[in-house]
Design a protein around this motif. Structure first.
Motif, mmCIF file in Angstrom:
data_model
loop_
_atom_site.group_PDB
_atom_site.id
_atom_site.type_symbol
_atom_site.label_atom_id
_atom_site.label_comp_id
_atom_site.label_asym_id
_atom_site.label_seq_id
_atom_site.Cartn_x
_atom_site.Cartn_y
_atom_site.Cartn_z
ATOM 1 N N ARG A 77 0.829 -1.207 0.000
ATOM 2 C CA ARG A 77 0.000 0.000 0.000
ATOM 3 C C ARG A 77 0.861 1.253 0.000
ATOM 4 N N ALA A 78 1.926 1.225 0.779
ATOM 5 C CA ALA A 78 2.827 2.379 0.819
ATOM 6 C C ALA A 78 3.463 2.609 -0.542
ATOM 7 N N LYS A 79 3.833 1.515 -1.206
ATOM 8 C CA LYS A 79 4.429 1.634 -2.539
ATOM 9 C C LYS A 79 3.445 2.250 -3.519
ATOM 10 N N LEU A 80 2.180 1.768 -3.471
ATOM 11 C CA LEU A 80 1.157 2.320 -4.359
ATOM 12 C C LEU A 80 0.902 3.795 -4.054
ATOM 13 N N THR A 81 0.918 4.149 -2.758
ATOM 14 C CA THR A 81 0.714 5.546 -2.376
ATOM 15 C C THR A 81 1.837 6.429 -2.912
ATOM 16 N N VAL A 82 3.072 5.933 -2.787
ATOM 17 C CA VAL A 82 4.223 6.699 -3.298
ATOM 18 C C VAL A 82 4.118 6.868 -4.809
ATOM 19 N N GLU A 83 3.750 5.782 -5.507
ATOM 20 C CA GLU A 83 3.614 5.865 -6.961
ATOM 21 C C GLU A 83 2.521 6.851 -7.351
ATOM 22 N N GLU A 84 1.399 6.847 -6.588
ATOM 23 C CA GLU A 84 0.315 7.772 -6.884
ATOM 24 C C GLU A 84 0.747 9.217 -6.668
ATOM 25 N N TRP A 85 1.468 9.471 -5.575
ATOM 26 C CA TRP A 85 1.951 10.828 -5.330
ATOM 27 C C TRP A 85 2.981 11.243 -6.369
ATOM 28 N N GLU A 86 3.824 10.302 -6.807
ATOM 29 C CA GLU A 86 4.781 10.622 -7.862
ATOM 30 C C GLU A 86 4.054 10.963 -9.161
ATOM 31 N N ARG A 87 2.983 10.186 -9.453
ATOM 32 C CA ARG A 87 2.221 10.469 -10.671
ATOM 33 C C ARG A 87 1.549 11.846 -10.576
ATOM 34 N N ARG A 88 0.966 12.126 -9.396
ATOM 35 C CA ARG A 88 0.324 13.439 -9.227
ATOM 36 C C ARG A 88 1.341 14.561 -9.318
ATOM 37 N N TYR A 89 2.505 14.340 -8.728
ATOM 38 C CA TYR A 89 3.536 15.374 -8.769
ATOM 39 C C TYR A 89 3.959 15.644 -10.207
#
Length: 239
Positions: A77-89
């Motif tokens: 979940r943390a990995k997916l959250t990081v990927e989502e924030w990277e995509r948003r960024y």
């Protein structure tokens, strides 16, 4: 002393010795049985202790496996959250040319250029093309209170017609008028003679285009005199 007395004493000593031997053997046997019983109980106690330890270890092992699975899920979940924030960024924070364009747009806005004008210029921007201006016309926008003359204009020898509709303007008292309100969205219809239609909707100014006979006809539309849309047409090589 007679032979009978000697024999009787001998038998007494013999049976006395046998009794002591039996008592000794019984004592040893009883001691052995008691020791064996204590040994069995101690062994059973140790076995129960080992079984309890095994049970505790199995429970702990199960708990550790569950904790490990929970940690894996949390890590995923943390990995997916990081990927989502990277995509948003990456999507929300401009970089390179996007950042430079944003800085230029911000500079123009701060210099007093209206947002509508800037948006119009950006929408109008394109790579240089082989185009030539054709003509400029105007038409009345249809409203709920007006659908009469001069609501359609034609281009390309009447092969393309353009019309539009919008919301009625209102007086200060809220009374609707026959002409449209240029501050509200309008819908412009660009129609070819064969029936194909392109619609452009939004707040003026707007841009639209349609291809007819191997030529792209491009239109720039802005609010004109009261009730009118002013439309400038150009003809471009296609593709």
């Amino acid at each position: 002393m007679s032979l009978y007395d000697s024999d009787r004493r001998y038998r007494r000593r013999f049976w006395g010795g046998m009794l002591r031997l039996i008592l000794f053997v019984a004592l040893i046997g009883a001691t052995a049985i008691v020791s064996y019983q204590f040994g069995i109980e101690d062994l059973e106690s140790q076995v129960r202790g080992y079984q309890q330890e095994i049970f505790d270890l199995e429970n702990r092992h199960g708990q550790l496996e569950q904790e490990t699975a929970n940690l894996r899920v949390a890590a995923e979940r943390a990995k997916l959250t990081v990927e989502e924030w990277e995509r948003r960024y990456a999507a929300d924070v401009p970089a390179g040319e996007r950042r430079r364009m944003l800085e230029l747009a911000t500079e123009r806005l701060q210099a007093g250029v209206s947002p509508d004008r800037l948006a119009f210029l950006i929408k109008s921007a394109d790579d240089p093309r082989d185009c030539e201006p054709v003509e400029s016309k105007r038409f009345l926008v249809r409203t709920p209170l007006y659908d009469g003359k001069n609501t359609v204009v034609s281009f390309a020898d009447d092969a393309i017609v353009v019309s539009g509709s919008g919301e009625s303007a209102k007086t200060a008292d809220g009374l609707p008028q026959a002409w449209f309100d240029p501050q509200l969205p309008v819908t412009v219809e660009i129609k070819r003679i064969d029936g194909e239609v392109r619609e452009v909707a939004g707040v003026l100014p707007l841009n639209g285009s349609i291809v007819q006979g191997g030529t792209e006809h491009r239109f720039q539309m802005r609010a004109g005199a009261t009730g009118f849309i002013q439309i400038a047409a150009e003809r471009c090589a296609y593709p």
